[in-house]
Design a protein around this motif. Structure first.
Motif, short mmCIF file in Angstrom:
data_model
loop_
_atom_site.label_atom_id
_atom_site.label_comp_id
_atom_site.label_asym_id
_atom_site.label_seq_id
_atom_site.Cartn_x
_atom_site.Cartn_y
_atom_site.Cartn_z
N ALA A 199 0.85 -1.19 0.00
CA ALA A 199 0.00 0.00 0.00
C ALA A 199 0.88 1.24 0.00
CB ALA A 199 -0.93 -0.03 1.21
N PHE A 200 1.49 1.52 -1.15
CA PHE A 200 2.40 2.65 -1.32
C PHE A 200 1.65 3.82 -1.95
CE2 PHE A 200 4.92 -1.21 -2.21
CZ PHE A 200 5.88 -1.10 -1.23
N GLY A 201 2.16 5.02 -1.70
CA GLY A 201 1.67 6.17 -2.46
C GLY A 201 2.29 6.16 -3.85
N LEU A 202 3.62 6.02 -3.89
CA LEU A 202 4.37 6.00 -5.14
C LEU A 202 5.48 4.98 -5.00
CD1 LEU A 202 5.15 7.27 -7.90
CD2 LEU A 202 6.45 8.98 -6.62
N ASN A 222 2.10 8.09 7.09
CA ASN A 222 2.10 6.77 6.47
C ASN A 222 2.36 5.72 7.53
OD1 ASN A 222 1.77 7.56 3.58
ND2 ASN A 222 3.54 8.78 4.10
N GLY A 223 2.05 4.44 7.25
CA GLY A 223 2.11 3.41 8.27
C GLY A 223 3.49 2.88 8.61
N ARG A 224 4.34 2.69 7.61
CA ARG A 224 5.66 2.09 7.87
C ARG A 224 6.79 3.09 7.68
NH1 ARG A 224 8.61 -2.54 4.31
NH2 ARG A 224 8.41 -0.88 2.79
N TYR A 266 2.65 15.32 -2.52
CA TYR A 266 2.25 15.10 -1.13
C TYR A 266 1.67 13.69 -1.04
CZ TYR A 266 -0.16 15.92 3.36
OH TYR A 266 -0.61 15.86 4.66
N ALA A 267 2.40 12.77 -0.40
CA ALA A 267 1.97 11.36 -0.25
C ALA A 267 1.66 11.12 1.22
CB ALA A 267 3.07 10.43 -0.73
N HIS A 268 0.39 10.87 1.53
CA HIS A 268 0.01 10.75 2.94
C HIS A 268 -1.07 9.69 3.17
CE1 HIS A 268 -3.80 13.09 2.40
NE2 HIS A 268 -3.09 13.66 1.43
N HIS A 269 -1.07 9.17 4.38
CA HIS A 269 -2.06 8.19 4.86
C HIS A 269 -2.07 6.88 4.05
CE1 HIS A 269 -3.48 11.85 6.90
NE2 HIS A 269 -3.74 11.00 7.89
N HIS A 270 -0.88 6.42 3.68
CA HIS A 270 -0.76 5.11 3.01
C HIS A 270 -0.42 4.06 4.06
CE1 HIS A 270 -1.06 6.93 -0.92
NE2 HIS A 270 -0.30 7.91 -0.43
N ALA A 271 -0.97 2.86 3.91
CA ALA A 271 -0.77 1.82 4.93
C ALA A 271 0.67 1.35 5.01
CB ALA A 271 -1.70 0.63 4.65
#
Length: 188
Positions: A31-34, A81-83, A49-54
């Motif tokens: 579950a990546f943004g990019l 983001n999660g990780r 802006y990459a946000h709230h990805h698992a």
């Protein structure tokens, strides 16, 4: 080239049951943004802006070879983001300028290591020639920056800020890591 994008993850609506992932008990779901894999041409990522990805806001697994031109990530924000905000698991010659890698693991999911940036070469690859200028690593559940495993070296930080609110500000355990005019708040 990617410019002017907001990559919105579905972290708050994710429903997980049981365990799956690494030995540290995290969840390693795709579950990546990019995600950039083995791109041989020049990569330019600007105003993203990459946000709230698992999993990760951005994952880079570049080719294990020198490149003629530096790949540029400018004014990138990876938050909640999660990780990881940013994972670099392979590749060479990347520059991150005026970017923020904050609040990892501060949403619904925390998966180890929970870092703002994780530099960790995998699958026999190397990570080399990274440059961070005027970047911020703050309020992550894990370290602001972690570089602990895999073949990684030659990483430079210029005028960066590392703020560890509940964990290490930075954990730089690889050869050739240089810090110039940086600010550290919290343990290193």
């Amino acid at each position: 080239e990617m410019t002017n994008l907001e990559l919105v993850g579905s972290l708050e609506s994710v429903r997980l049951g049981g365990t799956w992932g690494d030995a540290q008990g995290g969840r390693q779901i795709g579950a990546f943004g990019l995600a950039l894999y083995n791109n041989r041409g020049r990569e330019v990522v600007r105003d993203v802006y990459a946000h709230h990805h698992a999993l990760d806001g951005i994952m880079i697994d570049g080719p294990d070879a020198d490149r003629a031109a530096e790949n540029l990530f400018e004014r990138v924000r990876c938050e909640y983001n999660g990780r990881q905000g940013l994972s670099v698991v392979g590749g060479r010659n990347y520059a991150f300028v005026d970017s923020k890698f904050n609040h990892t693991g501060r949403g619904k999911i925390l998966s180890a290591p929970g870092a703002g940036v994780d530099i960790e070469a995998e699958a026999g690859k190397t990570v080399r020639k990274l440059r961070f200028a005027n970047c911020e690593f703050s309020n992550n559940a894990g370290c602001g920056l972690v570089a602990e495993s895999g073949a990684a070296e030659d990483v430079a930080f210029q005028a960066c800020t590392f703020i560890g609110t509940t964990n290490w500000a930075a954990w730089p355990r690889k050869p050739g890591m240089r810090f110039d005019s940086c600010t550290f708040v919290g343990p290193v």
